[in-house]
Scaffold this active site. Sequence first.
Site, PDB file in Angstrom:
ATOM      1  N   LYS A  72       6.020   0.047   7.521  1.00  0.00           N
ATOM      2  CA  LYS A  72       5.724   1.330   6.867  1.00  0.00           C
ATOM      3  C   LYS A  72       6.986   2.175   6.833  1.00  0.00           C
ATOM      4  O   LYS A  72       7.591   2.447   7.862  1.00  0.00           O
ATOM      5  CB  LYS A  72       4.615   2.040   7.651  1.00  0.00           C
TER       6      LYS A  72
ATOM      7  N   GLY B 270       0.816  -1.209   0.000  1.00  0.00           N
ATOM      8  CA  GLY B 270       0.000   0.000   0.000  1.00  0.00           C
ATOM      9  C   GLY B 270       0.845   1.252   0.000  1.00  0.00           C
ATOM     10  O   GLY B 270       2.010   1.233   0.420  1.00  0.00           O
TER      11      GLY B 270
ATOM     12  N   GLY C 165       3.674   7.321   3.760  1.00  0.00           N
ATOM     13  CA  GLY C 165       4.759   6.539   3.179  1.00  0.00           C
ATOM     14  C   GLY C 165       4.253   5.268   2.516  1.00  0.00           C
ATOM     15  O   GLY C 165       3.061   5.101   2.286  1.00  0.00           O
TER      16      GLY C 165
ATOM     17  N   ASP D 273      -6.738  12.175  10.607  1.00  0.00           N
ATOM     18  CA  ASP D 273      -6.700  11.629   9.247  1.00  0.00           C
ATOM     19  C   ASP D 273      -7.564  10.376   9.133  1.00  0.00           C
ATOM     20  O   ASP D 273      -7.119   9.357   8.616  1.00  0.00           O
ATOM     21  CB  ASP D 273      -5.244  11.327   8.870  1.00  0.00           C
TER      22      ASP D 273
ATOM     23  N   VAL E 116       3.928   1.042   2.338  1.00  0.00           N
ATOM     24  CA  VAL E 116       3.834  -0.074   3.274  1.00  0.00           C
ATOM     25  C   VAL E 116       4.240  -1.363   2.563  1.00  0.00           C
ATOM     26  O   VAL E 116       3.833  -1.612   1.426  1.00  0.00           O
ATOM     27  CB  VAL E 116       2.397  -0.223   3.823  1.00  0.00           C
TER      28      VAL E 116
END
Length: 624
Positions: free
Chosen positions: A481, A459, A464, A576, A466
Amino acid sequence: MACLRLLLLLAFVLLFASSDAQRRESNISLGSFLTPQDQNSSWLSNSGLYAFGFYKQGDGFSVGIFMAGIPQKTVVWTANRDSPPVTRDATLQFTSEGRLVLRSTTGEEQYIGVQDRPASSASMLNSSNLVLYSSNGMRIWESFNYPTDTLLPSQYLRAENMLVSSASESDHSSGLFCLRMQSDGNLVQYPAKPLSTLTTSDAYYASGTNGRGDNMSLVFDAGIYLYLLNSTGVNIMNITDRQYLIEDGVYLMRIDVDGIFRLYSYSRRHSNSTWSIKWSSSNDKCSPKGLCGFNMYCIRNDQGTDCKCLPGFDFAIKGNWSSGCERNFVADTCTDERSSLDYNIEELPNTSWENYPYSTLQVQEKEGCKQACSDDCNCEAEIYTEGECRKQRLPLQYGRRSLDDSNVALIKWKRNFYAYKKINLSCQDVELMGDEVSLRSFTYEELEKMTDGFKEEIGKESFGTVYKGTILNSQKEVAVKKLDIVLKEGEREFQNEMKAIGRTHHKNLVRLLGYCYEGANRLLVYEYMSNGSLADTLFKPENKPCWEERLGIACGIARGILYLHEECATQIIHCDIKPQNILIDEYRRAKISDFGLAKLLKPDQTKTYTGIRGTRGSYAAERI
Ligand SMILES: *[C@@H]1O[C@H](CO)[C@@H](O)[C@H](O)[C@H]1NC(C)=O
Ligand SMILES: *[C@@H]1O[C@H](CO)[C@@H](O)[C@H](O)[C@H]1NC(C)=O
Ligand SMILES: *[C@@H]1O[C@H](CO)[C@@H](O)[C@H](O)[C@H]1NC(C)=O
Ligand SMILES: *[C@@H]1O[C@H](CO)[C@@H](O)[C@H](O)[C@H]1NC(C)=O
Ligand SMILES: *[C@@H]1O[C@H](CO)[C@@H](O)[C@H](O)[C@H]1NC(C)=O
Ligand SMILES: *[C@@H]1O[C@H](CO)[C@@H](O)[C@H](O)[C@H]1NC(C)=O
Ligand SMILES: *[C@@H]1O[C@H](CO)[C@@H](O)[C@H](O)[C@H]1NC(C)=O
Ligand SMILES: *[C@@H]1O[C@H](CO)[C@@H](O)[C@H](O)[C@H]1NC(C)=O
Ligand SMILES: *[C@@H]1O[C@H](CO)[C@@H](O)[C@H](O)[C@H]1NC(C)=O
Ligand SMILES: *[C@@H]1O[C@H](CO)[C@@H](O)[C@H](O)[C@H]1NC(C)=O
Ligand SMILES: *[C@@H]1O[C@H](CO)[C@@H](O)[C@H](O)[C@H]1NC(C)=O
């Protein structure tokens, strides 16, 4: 569906040279040899149904007997089954001295059959029996006397012999279960452990014919039924209820990988035939003892069976049923004053196990049983039924849940989930366990190894990229990550922040396991969520969750946020929340990720992210 599964079960798709091209010569001549990959990779029986020779197993080849005459090429016997498969350069020779020898390129030799008495001829019989003869025509060895997991029509399982299941459908080495023809006349199924360690409570099937005469045999009759024969040749008991002869049929009896003994038949009338089950020693796939390891319980589901950890326990090795489960909290010792207060007793209805209790008491109600365990620091679990309370200590064995079971299992576990998770990260961990959190500091090199050089990207997120990784000694899967944005913090602040995140323990938060702070590298190591993010679930039509699941997910997210805001020691504001940051675990439980990171960003970065994500977050919330 059942048919398809059976097909998969039995379809040992093997790479063979076309067997019809070979001469049907049941006698194996002295000096002849086989290699895995040319025309002569096996010797056929006269009928063409059975072959003795090489078959494909894993990346290599094993030597055994298989049904060359049907498309499935079903393996019925394997020589030296626990030896590793050989490579394509191996040879199998019936030497001019009369010995069957398997030679690998590295010079190793394995004998098949007898080594001390040379044979003058060998034959692959129509019955599937491989026989070695002496010069006067006496049988000096036959594969029928050394069965692996399968019996064929006209084969006997003699006193003190046993069948042992295979490790898996594609790996014919010894597996978890056995069927023993005991010398006392009892035919019994057990976990495949040494005889000296087995007791009657390990048995999960028994014919009950002990005492009916010594040296009985189990006979798979050519009329396709099973019975027990005593040593003077009298049928003592039919095991199967009738005969299962069919037109153009082939048959086998096998103790399967799952521990159940089954009779299969296959009709050669149609080219599209599959094996079908005619009889089973049990219809309950949870009945084989030892399917699930310690501190687990077996449940039946649509896929067959599943082994689950008791509450408060995690897999010792993820996904490995045999490895069992271990407590995910550290229990207090009995000398510890404050012990009982921190514990919770969880109920598992219709569940029990096999262990003997260390103490049994009469109680009025289940609550009394729970109280008794709470008050006794030696008590780790108990079983309650009808006024009786049986206290147990770990480990618990042969646990299972069945709706016919009136027992209620009561498991003691730690309510206070601040307790450290016992995760086998590495030996260096132990020092860190002394701290309040079990966070581990990794070196960049370790993470590089764990992710195989950051090979598998799973991902790209706001902070950043992953990658999938594996903690080497525990085989636990993790998500690593790599932060690729500038951080304002120095090492101490970074570590403090990591500790604050590490102190969070909630079922709706993704767990941080460790971090790396080395040079310019900042990496975080999280538990791995196999089922992707909420975004994958919501925005892909094939995964659409139903209303009930949506509600569950929404409540889970709310619980996670509430915890972050109000319950955990250091308040954490996420800033977030969006579907990409909500991960879904294997139980379809929502878990918030990326929390606590906003604080590490430069103030202007925080602002930007908050601004954009706020809108998308509420949009996605409406979609739920
Ligand atoms: C095969 O071997 C058996 C036993 O040695 C012998 O009786 C038989 O005649 C042989 N058959 C052939 C076709 O050579
Ligand atoms: C296979 O074996 C048969 C009989 O033993 C022999 O005649 C033939 O030459 C062999 N073929 C190969 C390719 O080795
Ligand atoms: C083996 O089977 C074949 C074909 O079914 C048959 O012709 C042959 O006679 C059988 N051999 C023995 C020894 O029964
Ligand atoms: C086998 O069973 C028959 C019939 O029950 C009995 O007469 C005979 O004694 C038994 N043989 C042995 C060795 O127990
Ligand atoms: C059972 O078999 C063993 C070994 O073959 C033999 O020593 C023993 O005498 C047999 N017992 C009976 C009752 O036949
Ligand atoms: C076992 O089954 C066979 C065939 O179905 C039958 O002939 C026989 O009588 C049965 N024997 C016993 C002991 O039940
Ligand atoms: C197999 O083929 C036969 C005809 O040869 C057909 O009647 C039968 O339905 C087929 N069975 C399956 C399971 O496809
Ligand atoms: C599972 O665990 C058992 C016991 O701990 C071990 O012997 C076995 O090799 C493991 N299997 C796999 C596939 O890792
Ligand atoms: C199994 O558990 C359910 C739920 O606790 C209970 O209603 C049921 O009576 C139990 N079954 C038996 C056989 O006790
Ligand atoms: C966990 O680590 C300890 C010590 O390093 C080791 O003895 C143990 O076998 C490990 N357990 C597992 C399941 O890997
Ligand atoms: C992941 O979710 C799918 C449905 O989206 C479900 O069928 C599957 O069982 C889940 N996988 C795991 C490993 O839990």
